[in-house]
Structures are given as C-alpha cells and as structure tokens.
Design a protein around this motif. Structure first.
Motif, PDB file in Angstrom:
ATOM      1  N   GLN A 136     -22.932  -9.615 -25.159  1.00  0.00           N
ATOM      2  CA  GLN A 136     -24.025  -9.606 -24.051  1.00  0.00           C
ATOM      3  C   GLN A 136     -23.441 -10.400 -23.086  1.00  0.00           C
ATOM      4  OE1 GLN A 136     -26.660  -8.254 -24.259  1.00  0.00           O
ATOM      5  NE2 GLN A 136     -27.481  -8.084 -26.369  1.00  0.00           N
ATOM      6  N   PHE A 137     -22.529 -11.452 -23.541  1.00  0.00           N
ATOM      7  CA  PHE A 137     -22.250 -12.181 -22.147  1.00  0.00           C
ATOM      8  C   PHE A 137     -20.703 -13.255 -22.881  1.00  0.00           C
ATOM      9  CE2 PHE A 137     -25.810 -14.358 -24.141  1.00  0.00           C
ATOM     10  CZ  PHE A 137     -25.439 -15.351 -24.520  1.00  0.00           C
ATOM     11  N   GLU A 138     -20.389 -12.844 -24.196  1.00  0.00           N
ATOM     12  CA  GLU A 138     -18.897 -13.257 -24.382  1.00  0.00           C
ATOM     13  C   GLU A 138     -18.207 -12.352 -24.779  1.00  0.00           C
ATOM     14  OE1 GLU A 138     -19.719 -17.306 -26.840  1.00  0.00           O
ATOM     15  OE2 GLU A 138     -21.347 -15.952 -27.278  1.00  0.00           O
ATOM     16  N   ALA A 139     -18.030 -11.222 -24.189  1.00  0.00           N
ATOM     17  CA  ALA A 139     -17.063 -10.066 -24.401  1.00  0.00           C
ATOM     18  C   ALA A 139     -15.462 -10.539 -24.167  1.00  0.00           C
ATOM     19  CB  ALA A 139     -17.493  -9.093 -23.477  1.00  0.00           C
ATOM     20  N   PRO A 140     -14.728 -10.073 -24.689  1.00  0.00           N
ATOM     21  CA  PRO A 140     -13.327 -10.329 -24.363  1.00  0.00           C
ATOM     22  C   PRO A 140     -13.185 -10.113 -22.803  1.00  0.00           C
ATOM     23  CG  PRO A 140     -13.185  -8.909 -26.182  1.00  0.00           C
ATOM     24  CD  PRO A 140     -14.819  -8.923 -25.507  1.00  0.00           C
ATOM     25  N   ALA A 170     -12.848 -16.914 -17.355  1.00  0.00           N
ATOM     26  CA  ALA A 170     -14.365 -16.769 -17.166  1.00  0.00           C
ATOM     27  C   ALA A 170     -15.159 -17.313 -18.018  1.00  0.00           C
ATOM     28  CB  ALA A 170     -14.389 -15.037 -17.595  1.00  0.00           C
ATOM     29  N   PHE A 171     -16.397 -17.491 -17.274  1.00  0.00           N
ATOM     30  CA  PHE A 171     -17.508 -18.276 -18.366  1.00  0.00           C
ATOM     31  C   PHE A 171     -18.346 -17.568 -18.932  1.00  0.00           C
ATOM     32  CE2 PHE A 171     -19.523 -18.550 -14.283  1.00  0.00           C
ATOM     33  CZ  PHE A 171     -20.881 -18.199 -14.806  1.00  0.00           C
ATOM     34  N   ALA A 172     -18.080 -16.083 -18.397  1.00  0.00           N
ATOM     35  CA  ALA A 172     -19.023 -15.006 -19.070  1.00  0.00           C
ATOM     36  C   ALA A 172     -18.608 -13.530 -18.983  1.00  0.00           C
ATOM     37  CB  ALA A 172     -20.737 -15.007 -18.422  1.00  0.00           C
ATOM     38  N   ALA A 173     -18.712 -12.790 -19.772  1.00  0.00           N
ATOM     39  CA  ALA A 173     -17.872 -11.325 -19.702  1.00  0.00           C
ATOM     40  C   ALA A 173     -19.045 -10.468 -20.544  1.00  0.00           C
ATOM     41  CB  ALA A 173     -16.580 -11.303 -20.196  1.00  0.00           C
ATOM     42  N   ALA A 174     -19.165  -9.302 -19.762  1.00  0.00           N
ATOM     43  CA  ALA A 174     -19.939  -8.218 -20.594  1.00  0.00           C
ATOM     44  C   ALA A 174     -19.114  -6.804 -20.551  1.00  0.00           C
ATOM     45  CB  ALA A 174     -21.422  -8.354 -19.776  1.00  0.00           C
ATOM     46  N   GLN A 195     -15.658  -7.010 -11.512  1.00  0.00           N
ATOM     47  CA  GLN A 195     -15.670  -5.596 -12.329  1.00  0.00           C
ATOM     48  C   GLN A 195     -14.368  -5.195 -12.728  1.00  0.00           C
ATOM     49  OE1 GLN A 195     -16.893  -1.083 -10.992  1.00  0.00           O
ATOM     50  NE2 GLN A 195     -18.125  -2.569 -10.229  1.00  0.00           N
ATOM     51  N   TYR A 196     -14.287  -5.072 -14.246  1.00  0.00           N
ATOM     52  CA  TYR A 196     -13.080  -4.255 -14.717  1.00  0.00           C
ATOM     53  C   TYR A 196     -12.755  -3.066 -13.950  1.00  0.00           C
ATOM     54  CZ  TYR A 196     -15.155  -6.970 -18.479  1.00  0.00           C
ATOM     55  OH  TYR A 196     -15.839  -8.092 -19.282  1.00  0.00           O
TER      56      TYR A 196
END
Length: 477
Positions: A136-140, A170-174, A195-196
């Motif tokens: 949800q918000f802790e992706a690699p 990053a403090f969040a990743a999705a 964006q990736y």
C-alpha cells in the motif's frame, strides 16, 4: 528519456533472495535479514516492460507458490492438527513473500492486484493480506540513481538543484511511484511523488498479457464481457500515470472542503510538477494500521469513519467521480484529528448517461421502488429486462445492491465493525464470482472497488456512525 541503469549485479539474484526469505524468518539463528535484502535488490532492478518478460515472471511466481503448497500437503499428511496448522501458516507466509517479491519487482497493474488482495480480510489468509499490506505504501522503492534520471528527464536538473533539501530515501512507495520529503527554497516542506520508469508501458503489457491468457473466454457468451472491462481498466490505470491530470483534479477537489470539514487535500505546487513528478504540501500523521496500534477510543474511530465517508461522498456528489482507490495508504490521520487525502490518480468520472442512471438507481432504492430497481439492475447487467435474467441471478444482484446500499438506507448509527454485515458482502461477491456473473457495465468494476474498499477500511476501524445522515447531507442531486 534516459536509459535506466541496471544495478542488479551486486548481491544475490532476485529468485535466490525470494527463496531465502522463509528460512530467514523461521530460523533466527541465521542472523540474516533476507527480507531487507529482497527489498534492496528490487529497488535497484530495472522494471521490466516487455510483455513476455512480465508474463514469465508471473508464471514463475505462480509455479513457486503452487510448489510451496504441494510441499505443505506432503509434509502435513501425517501431522497432528496443531502441527498441520503451523505448517499451513508457514505455507501462507512463504506464498505471501513470493507474491510480495514478484509484485514489488513488476510494480504497475500487477502490484495494484497485490494492494487489492491486502485489503480483503477474510477473503485471503491473514498471512497474505498482512504481508501484501506493505504494497500500500511500503513497497520496495527505486534506487536514487533512477530518481535522478527521472528528474533529469523532466526538469533537466537534479533534485538537489531544484529543492533546498531533498531526502534521497523515499518515505512511501506504492504501485506506480514513490514519495520523497523535500524543502522548497521558500521554506515550505513538500512531498514529491516520482513515477517509476515506463509505467504506462508496463500497464499496457500487463493488460495485453491478461487478454492473451483470457482469449479462450471469448468463446463463452457470459465471459466475453470481461474484455470490455479490461479496456476500461487499462484506460483508467494509464490515466493514473498522468500526474498533471491528477494535479488538476487535486486542485479541484481541494475546493470542495472548507476548514470546518476537517478534510485536507494537499496543495499542489504546479511549478514543481510534471507528467511524472507531483509536488504537494507535506502532511504529518498516521496511516490506518499505525493509528490502530495506538488503541484509539471508539469516539476517535467514529470521527475518522465519518471523515472518510464524507470525503468519498463529497467527491462523488460534487465531481460525479468515484474515488476508486480507497486503500489505507491513501488516507492519513493527521495529528490534529483532520483527515488527509493523499492520492487522486485512480478516479473514474462518470459520463452524463452513467450519472443519470446512477441517480435513478439511488432514487429507486430510497423510495423502495422495486420494479424500477429490477429494471435498472437488468440494464446494468446488459439485459433488456429482468424477465431475461435467470431468477437466481436477479436475486443475487438485488441482494448485492441492497448490501451496498444498506448503510445509506438505514437511519441511525450503523456498525461498520459488524462481522456479520461485512462477511455477508464478501459471500455475495464470492458467489457472483463463482457463478461467473461478470456480465455488467464496466463502471461497476470501480463502483465495487470503492464500496468494498470503504467498507473494509471502516470495518478495520470498527466505526459506528450515522452513515445515512452523512449520505443525505452530501446527496445534493
């Protein structure tokens, strides 16, 4: 666009890392942290865009998960009940970590499926939903070298040249991007979503793969409608990669809420935003999981349940738009008891025809006009009339509609933490899926996602609120 640097030459290969995870978790004596190694490896890997590569990764993951459960079945054949349950829990955990590893690697639409699974308690095992909740918000996150390339492509400058300070971590990743904390030269703290690389292409590849896999279904009359659904999904998800469009909607949505509403849409800093970079005010608070760890009072659970419901209904009524990604990572419980809405990428605005239809459906439910409701259900499921539908299908669709509308139709306090109500909805959706009742207008993909996401979030909060009154207050049509 500059080419991405593939830094995956250090450490273990990704497959080796994923295979090592269960041993690292179940054997503390090893002293290793393979999960951290997994996340580190994913962060430096180039996201695959090619359809065949992505399909191969998914197939490999499916095979490994299947082998894991086969091993459980063989090992538990002669185990007692307690040992068998322990082995099953381990099999679920291993499967969840393999899913996390592959979905974190592929990102895009595949990761969105993982987010959806994480938000479905009682549908998938707890070990899977709780592990995938990290998506949800802790992706690699991406490695900083890849972030730097995005900025050079978008601004012709590095982050350090644009911001007074920029946190490289990053403090969040999705699923589509990650967020960094930064400070503007004027002193404001901001959140920078990046964006990736090649996200639109990966989404198109994933949808193309799905269409290939499901091609035999075109021969079945009932199942051929799924291809229209996939086209709608592709349109919405590709649209989500346009951060300038998201910025425009955030600016619009920000105007929907007054200070007394206690609902905050972060300010967009347009001069620091592009197609692939979105800069907004930085908000401080907790996501739902961390909020619940504080063991909040019932009044606080109800307060945020009210704000979440009001926010979704306000956007629906004012913008004729479904806030179609109500996962816990998109809501922030601020320290001053306000609610922050963080992500407006996945929104589905209704056409004039779709809106008129929905208003008519809501009105018929409010008035208890069953004859009109049955005709509308038939139309929504692409039948000429209810007489064309099998009685069993019609009854199931009626029950689903009633379940969705129940909180709005019942005056007084509604207990969203009621397990019986929540389970009844899951059972209805699962029954419709088992029976292959997928013949409907594609708008209901997003409607179902919104309803189920909202119900799941308030179920976890255990909110007890007068949803009927909130609904009537916001129903300005």
């Amino acid at each position: 666009m500059a080419a991405n640097t593939d830094n995956n030459k250090k450490g273990l290969p990704l497959d080796k890392v994923i295979q090592a995870i269960p041993e690292g978790i179940t054997d503390a004596a090893e002293g290793a942290d393979p999960l951290r190694e997994l996340i580190s490896q994913i962060s430096t890997r180039k996201i695959p865009v090619n359809s065949l590569t992505r399909l191969w990764a998914l197939g490999s993951m499916q095979a490994k998960v299947a082998v894991g459960y086969l091993a459980y079945a063989m090992r538990s054949s002669f185990s007692n009940k307690t040992e068998k349950q322990k082995r099953l829990n381990e099999a679920h955990l291993k499967a969840a970590l393999k899913l996390l590893g592959t979905m974190g690697y592929l990102r895009g639409a595949v990761m969105k499926i993982g987010q959806l699974l994480s938000n479905m308690p009682h549908v998938v095992p707890d070990e899977i939903s709780e592990t995938l909740e990290r998506l949800q918000f802790e992706a690699p996150p991406m490695h900083y070298s890849l972030i730097r390339e995005v900025f050079l492509d978008e601004f012709g400058q590095e982050p350090s040249e644009i911001f007074a300070s920029f946190d490289k971590k990053a403090f969040a990743a999705a699923s589509l991007g990650q967020v960094h904390r930064a400070t503007l030269n004027s002193g404001e703290e901001v959140a920078v979503k990046i964006q990736y690389p090649s996200m639109a292409s990966t989404i198109r590849s994933d949808i193309a793969n799905l269409k290939k896999i499901l091609l035999p279904m075109k021969l079945k009359k009932e199942s051929r409608y799924i291809f229209g659904h996939l086209s709608d999904v592709e349109t919405v998800l590709v649209g989500e990669t346009d951060y300038l469009e998201e910025a425009r909607f955030m600016i619009k949505a920000r105007e929907f809420f007054d200070p007394e509403d206690e609902i905050v849409v972060p300010k967009v800093w347009e001069e620091y935003s592009t197609d692939r970079v979105l800069t907004t005010d930085f908000l401080t608070g907790k996501h739902a999981a961390d909020f619940l760890k504080t063991n909040p009072e019932q009044s606080s659970r109800d307060h945020f349940g009210i704000l979440i419901s009001r926010a979704i209904l306000r956007i629906w009524g004012r913008a004729k738009t479904l806030y179609a990604d109500p996962n816990p990572g998109n809501f922030l419980f601020l320290d001053d008891n306000r609610l922050g809405l963080l992500d407006f990428g996945c929104c589905r605005t209704l056409s004039t025809v779709e809106w008129k239809f929905q208003v008519q459906a809501e009105t018929s439910l409010l008035n208890g006009d069953h004859e009109i409701m049955n005709r509308l259900i038939a139309s929504a499921t692409l039948f000429k009339g209810p007489e064309e539908m099998e009685p069993e299908r019609l009854e199931l669709m009626i029950n689903l509609s009633k379940w969705q509308a129940e909180p709005a139709m019942k005056p007084g306090v509604f207990n969203f933490g009621d397990r019986e109500y929540y389970q009844r909805g899951i059972d209805l959706y699962m029954e419709a899926t088992r029976k292959g009742y997928i013949r409907n207008n594609s708008i209901y993909i997003w409607w179902t996602r919104l309803i189920f996401g909202h119900r799941t979030l308030l179920y976890r909060l255990g909110s007890k609120i007068d949803y009927h009154q909130i609904y009537m207050d916001e129903r300005n049509y």
